[in-house]
Design a protein around this motif. Structure first.
Motif, PDB file in Angstrom:
ATOM      1  N   GLU A  74      -5.540 -12.754   2.707  1.00  0.00           N
ATOM      2  CA  GLU A  74      -6.196 -11.763   1.866  1.00  0.00           C
ATOM      3  C   GLU A  74      -5.484 -10.433   2.031  1.00  0.00           C
ATOM      4  OE1 GLU A  74     -10.567  -9.712   1.726  1.00  0.00           O
ATOM      5  OE2 GLU A  74     -10.453 -11.816   2.301  1.00  0.00           O
ATOM      6  N   CYS A  75      -5.272  -9.732   0.929  1.00  0.00           N
ATOM      7  CA  CYS A  75      -4.612  -8.434   1.005  1.00  0.00           C
ATOM      8  C   CYS A  75      -5.170  -7.507  -0.070  1.00  0.00           C
ATOM      9  CB  CYS A  75      -3.099  -8.581   0.845  1.00  0.00           C
ATOM     10  SG  CYS A  75      -2.602  -9.298  -0.718  1.00  0.00           S
ATOM     11  N   THR A  76      -4.768  -6.251   0.011  1.00  0.00           N
ATOM     12  CA  THR A  76      -5.195  -5.243  -0.950  1.00  0.00           C
ATOM     13  C   THR A  76      -3.960  -4.575  -1.527  1.00  0.00           C
ATOM     14  OG1 THR A  76      -7.226  -4.832   0.279  1.00  0.00           O
ATOM     15  CG2 THR A  76      -6.552  -3.132  -1.271  1.00  0.00           C
ATOM     16  N   SER A 128      -7.413   0.272  -6.360  1.00  0.00           N
ATOM     17  CA  SER A 128      -7.150  -0.799  -5.401  1.00  0.00           C
ATOM     18  C   SER A 128      -7.693  -2.127  -5.900  1.00  0.00           C
ATOM     19  CB  SER A 128      -7.793  -0.480  -4.052  1.00  0.00           C
ATOM     20  OG  SER A 128      -7.173   0.634  -3.461  1.00  0.00           O
ATOM     21  N   ASP A 135      -2.778  -5.381   4.561  1.00  0.00           N
ATOM     22  CA  ASP A 135      -3.525  -6.587   4.945  1.00  0.00           C
ATOM     23  C   ASP A 135      -5.004  -6.253   5.030  1.00  0.00           C
ATOM     24  OD1 ASP A 135      -3.865  -5.285   7.385  1.00  0.00           O
ATOM     25  OD2 ASP A 135      -2.560  -6.634   8.498  1.00  0.00           O
ATOM     26  N   LYS A 136      -5.828  -7.261   5.348  1.00  0.00           N
ATOM     27  CA  LYS A 136      -7.277  -7.041   5.328  1.00  0.00           C
ATOM     28  C   LYS A 136      -7.754  -6.065   6.394  1.00  0.00           C
ATOM     29  CE  LYS A 136      -8.133 -11.366   7.760  1.00  0.00           C
ATOM     30  NZ  LYS A 136      -8.789 -12.654   7.668  1.00  0.00           N
ATOM     31  N   ASN A 141      -6.101 -12.714  -2.980  1.00  0.00           N
ATOM     32  CA  ASN A 141      -5.453 -13.646  -2.071  1.00  0.00           C
ATOM     33  C   ASN A 141      -3.949 -13.590  -2.279  1.00  0.00           C
ATOM     34  OD1 ASN A 141      -7.816 -14.656  -0.910  1.00  0.00           O
ATOM     35  ND2 ASN A 141      -8.122 -16.074  -2.603  1.00  0.00           N
ATOM     36  N   THR A 166      -2.817  -1.252  -3.511  1.00  0.00           N
ATOM     37  CA  THR A 166      -3.220   0.078  -3.967  1.00  0.00           C
ATOM     38  C   THR A 166      -2.154   0.559  -4.933  1.00  0.00           C
ATOM     39  OG1 THR A 166      -4.301   0.522  -1.859  1.00  0.00           O
ATOM     40  CG2 THR A 166      -3.824   2.424  -3.252  1.00  0.00           C
ATOM     41  N   SER A 192      -8.358  -6.172  -4.333  1.00  0.00           N
ATOM     42  CA  SER A 192      -8.338  -7.128  -3.223  1.00  0.00           C
ATOM     43  C   SER A 192      -8.105  -8.505  -3.815  1.00  0.00           C
ATOM     44  CB  SER A 192      -9.664  -7.111  -2.469  1.00  0.00           C
ATOM     45  OG  SER A 192      -9.817  -5.896  -1.792  1.00  0.00           O
TER      46      SER A 192
END
Length: 86
Positions: free
Chosen positions: A70-72, A6, A34-35, A10, A74, A8
């Motif tokens: 902000e997002c992640t 993963s 999303d966050k 912007n 995977t 994290s």
């Protein structure tokens, strides 16, 4: 066997990172959340997915990047098989 990783980041860096991951070639699936952990987008990557077929996915990722802060990401990767030693 697959491994997950993963990142994290912007939204402004989202499209660039997705393009980098696709270029690596050993990625099976990318999921963007999303966050708060809500899944925003998920798409599988197959070996034959190139050029014209990839363009709509990248356009959607670009549009999503403009909307999220902000997002992640995977990433599910295909593990390289190592030969067994006897």
């Amino acid at each position: 066997m697959a491994t997950k990783e993963s990142f994290s980041l912007n939204g402004e860096h989202l499209l660039k990172k997705v393009k980098e991951l696709i270029a690596e070639g050993n990625v099976r699936k990318i999921t963007i959340t999303d966050k708060s952990g809500k899944e925003l987008m998920s798409f599988p990557l197959t070996i034959g997915l190139v050029g014209v077929l990839l363009a709509p996915v990248l356009a959607a990722v670009g549009a999503l990047a403009a909307l999220v802060g902000e997002c992640t990401i995977t990433v599910e990767r295909e593990e390289e098989e190592t030969p067994k030693q006897e």
